[in-house]
Design an enzyme around this catalytic site. Structure first.
Site, mmCIF file in Angstrom:
data_model
loop_
_atom_site.group_PDB
_atom_site.id
_atom_site.type_symbol
_atom_site.label_atom_id
_atom_site.label_comp_id
_atom_site.label_asym_id
_atom_site.label_seq_id
_atom_site.Cartn_x
_atom_site.Cartn_y
_atom_site.Cartn_z
ATOM 1 N N HIS A 157 0.709 -1.185 0.063
ATOM 2 C CA HIS A 157 0.088 -0.073 0.057
ATOM 3 C C HIS A 157 0.746 1.174 -0.089
ATOM 4 O O HIS A 157 1.794 1.408 0.517
ATOM 5 C CB HIS A 157 -0.692 -0.035 1.352
ATOM 6 C CG HIS A 157 -2.181 -0.601 1.210
ATOM 7 N ND1 HIS A 157 -2.738 -1.180 2.241
ATOM 8 C CD2 HIS A 157 -3.090 -0.978 -0.007
ATOM 9 C CE1 HIS A 157 -3.989 -1.839 2.032
ATOM 10 N NE2 HIS A 157 -4.180 -1.706 0.479
ATOM 11 N N CYS A 254 -2.117 2.827 9.304
ATOM 12 C CA CYS A 254 -3.124 1.685 9.007
ATOM 13 C C CYS A 254 -4.580 1.881 9.870
ATOM 14 O O CYS A 254 -5.693 1.370 9.734
ATOM 15 C CB CYS A 254 -2.579 0.506 8.969
ATOM 16 S SG CYS A 254 -1.620 0.004 7.282
#
Length: 263
Positions: A157, A254
């Protein structure tokens, strides 16, 4: 926005996850609570999603949507294990008066692959989010999208390889160049010539999976090489121990969905 921790994962969907290495559940929850409390101590409001035992990855709340100027671009997850999280996030936004919500057609994993600056939306692709999600995001969020190709599966990511330090400007980021393709490295060097460059050690402890409010930067405590560069730029690094979250492939960012209200 953070959901309470829940970690009974029996599958692996990124290189950081190993079901054979169990998470210390009490420690994981305690670490998550410290992160939540640090935000509140800094004066930030924190909303919590109700956890679902069937959705253990929902602790990584950044993936559920991207909010810019009060407009919410929902998520469409790449892996079926996480699909139901998008519904939980959509319901939360609906219940909390976010009236402009877009159900995405293409795979995007929220702020995992979208990073917001003052004018742009930096958008990762290569492992999770589809390139087709970039024009969709640009059309709905009304920000120019700059696509960046991720090439190292450890940095699956964008938020594992790049952190926006001040979203009131278009100049302040830190990132790890080898996570990106040569062309994307050249784009980042041109757009952000004064960026803080992370080394491999700090990148591998997810030091770039951080959250900045423009002054305080909450980051993994093991990313020691970033502390002094941040201080020299006028930021205050705030180390947080999230070793158990790292086992799932995430850290500070996150666990954090940023709720950016109307401009």
């Amino acid at each position: 926005m953070c959901p309470p921790a829940h970690f009974r994962v029996t599958y692996s969907i990124n290189p950081w996850m190993d079901p054979g290495k169990p998470v210390d559940l009490p420690l994981a929850v305690a670490q998550w609570e410290v992160l939540r409390d640090r935000y509140r101590a800094l004066g930030h409001s924190v909303e919590e999603l109700t956890p679902d035992p069937e959705l253990p990855d929902m602790v990584y709340a950044a993936n559920g949507a991207t909010v810019v100027d009060g407009r919410v671009l929902g998520a469409r997850f790449a892996h079926p294990q996480r699909e139901a999280e998008a519904v939980a996030h959509r319901e939360w936004y609906a219940a909390n008066d976010f009236t402009e919500y877009h159900e995405p057609e293409h795979v995007n994993e929220g702020e995992g692959d979208f990073a917001v600056t003052a004018s742009w939306l930096l958008a990762g692709r290569g492992f999770r989010s589809s390139p087709l999600s970039h024009p969709e995001a640009q059309e709905f969020l009304r920000r120019p999208v700059i696509g960046l190709d991720l090439v190292d599966p450890r940095f699956y990511h964008l938020d594992t390889a790049l952190c926006v330090l001040d979203d009131s400007t278009d100049s302040e980021i830190m990132y790890y160049p080898p996570a990106f393709s040569p062309g994307s490295q050249a784009v980042l060097a041109r757009l952000f010539p004064d960026a803080i460059i992370a080394d491999e050690h700090d990148a591998l402890v997810l030091g770039l999976n951080s959250v900045s409010d423009g002054h305080h930067v909450l980051l993994p405590q093991a990313a020691v090489g970033l502390f002094e560069p941040l201080r020299r730029r006028g930021y205050e690094p705030i180390p947080v121990a999230l070793s158990e979250l790292l086992k799932g492939g995430g850290s500070v960012k996150c666990c954090t969905a940023e709720l950016r209200g109307p401009a």
